[in-house]
Design a protein around this motif. Structure first.
Motif, mmCIF file in Angstrom:
data_model
loop_
_atom_site.group_PDB
_atom_site.id
_atom_site.type_symbol
_atom_site.label_atom_id
_atom_site.label_comp_id
_atom_site.label_asym_id
_atom_site.label_seq_id
_atom_site.Cartn_x
_atom_site.Cartn_y
_atom_site.Cartn_z
ATOM 1 N N GLY A 24 0.821 -1.214 0.000
ATOM 2 C CA GLY A 24 0.000 0.000 0.000
ATOM 3 C C GLY A 24 0.852 1.259 0.000
ATOM 4 N N ARG A 25 1.927 1.245 0.770
ATOM 5 C CA ARG A 25 2.840 2.397 0.789
ATOM 6 C C ARG A 25 3.527 2.561 -0.564
ATOM 7 N NH1 ARG A 25 5.545 1.253 6.623
ATOM 8 N NH2 ARG A 25 3.841 2.073 7.884
ATOM 9 N N ASP A 26 3.940 1.453 -1.161
ATOM 10 C CA ASP A 26 4.555 1.510 -2.487
ATOM 11 C C ASP A 26 3.574 2.075 -3.504
ATOM 12 O OD1 ASP A 26 6.837 0.395 -1.401
ATOM 13 O OD2 ASP A 26 6.470 -1.612 -2.213
ATOM 14 N N TRP A 27 2.307 1.632 -3.422
ATOM 15 C CA TRP A 27 1.272 2.139 -4.323
ATOM 16 C C TRP A 27 1.097 3.650 -4.150
ATOM 17 C CZ3 TRP A 27 -3.307 4.710 -3.585
ATOM 18 C CH2 TRP A 27 -4.131 4.824 -4.695
ATOM 19 N N LEU A 28 1.048 4.091 -2.899
ATOM 20 C CA LEU A 28 0.881 5.506 -2.624
ATOM 21 C C LEU A 28 2.066 6.310 -3.177
ATOM 22 C CD1 LEU A 28 -0.924 7.641 -1.341
ATOM 23 C CD2 LEU A 28 0.269 7.240 0.820
#
Length: 93
Positions: A24-28
Motif C-alpha cells: 500500500g505504501r509503495d502504491w501511494l
C-alpha cells in the motif's frame, strides 16, 4: 512467567499484514510520482493517465490479497481454534 512466542501461523499472518501495508505504501508512492509527472507536464484532466496506472496496480494488490494471502491466515487460525471457538466464529462472523 516468561514471554510467549507467537505461533507460526500468527507470525505468518503478521508477515502478510506487513506485506500488504508495504504494498500500500509503495502504491501511494507510485501515485504521488505518477501524479507529479502528470501535473508537471500540464496535460489536463482530459489526458489523466495516472488513473490507469494506479487502478491496475491497486487491482493487482487486491487480487493478491484476496486470492491467497488472507485465506492462508484464516485456514491456520481455524486449524488452531477449538471446535467451540470455531463454531462461535462461524456463527458470529
Amino acid at each position: 512467567m516468561g514471554t510467549t512466542e507467537p505461533t507460526a501461523p500468527a507470525k505468518k499472518c503478521g508477515q502478510v499484514r506487513r506485506s500488504l501495508v508495504k504494498e500500500g505504501r509503495d502504491w501511494l508512492g507510485g501515485a504521488v510520482i505518477t501524479n507529479g509527472i502528470w501535473a508537471f507536464t500540464g496535460m489536463g484532466w482530459s489526458h489523466y493517465w495516472p488513473g490507469a496506472v494506479m487502478g491496475i496496480w491497486a487491482l493487482a494488490i487486491l487480487g493478491g490479497a484476496i486470492s491467497g494471502k488472507q485465506d492462508h491466515c484464516d485456514r491456520h487460525t481455524d486449524r488452531h481454534l477449538g471446535h467451540s471457538q470455531r463454531t462461535h466464529r462461524e456463527l458470529n462472523g
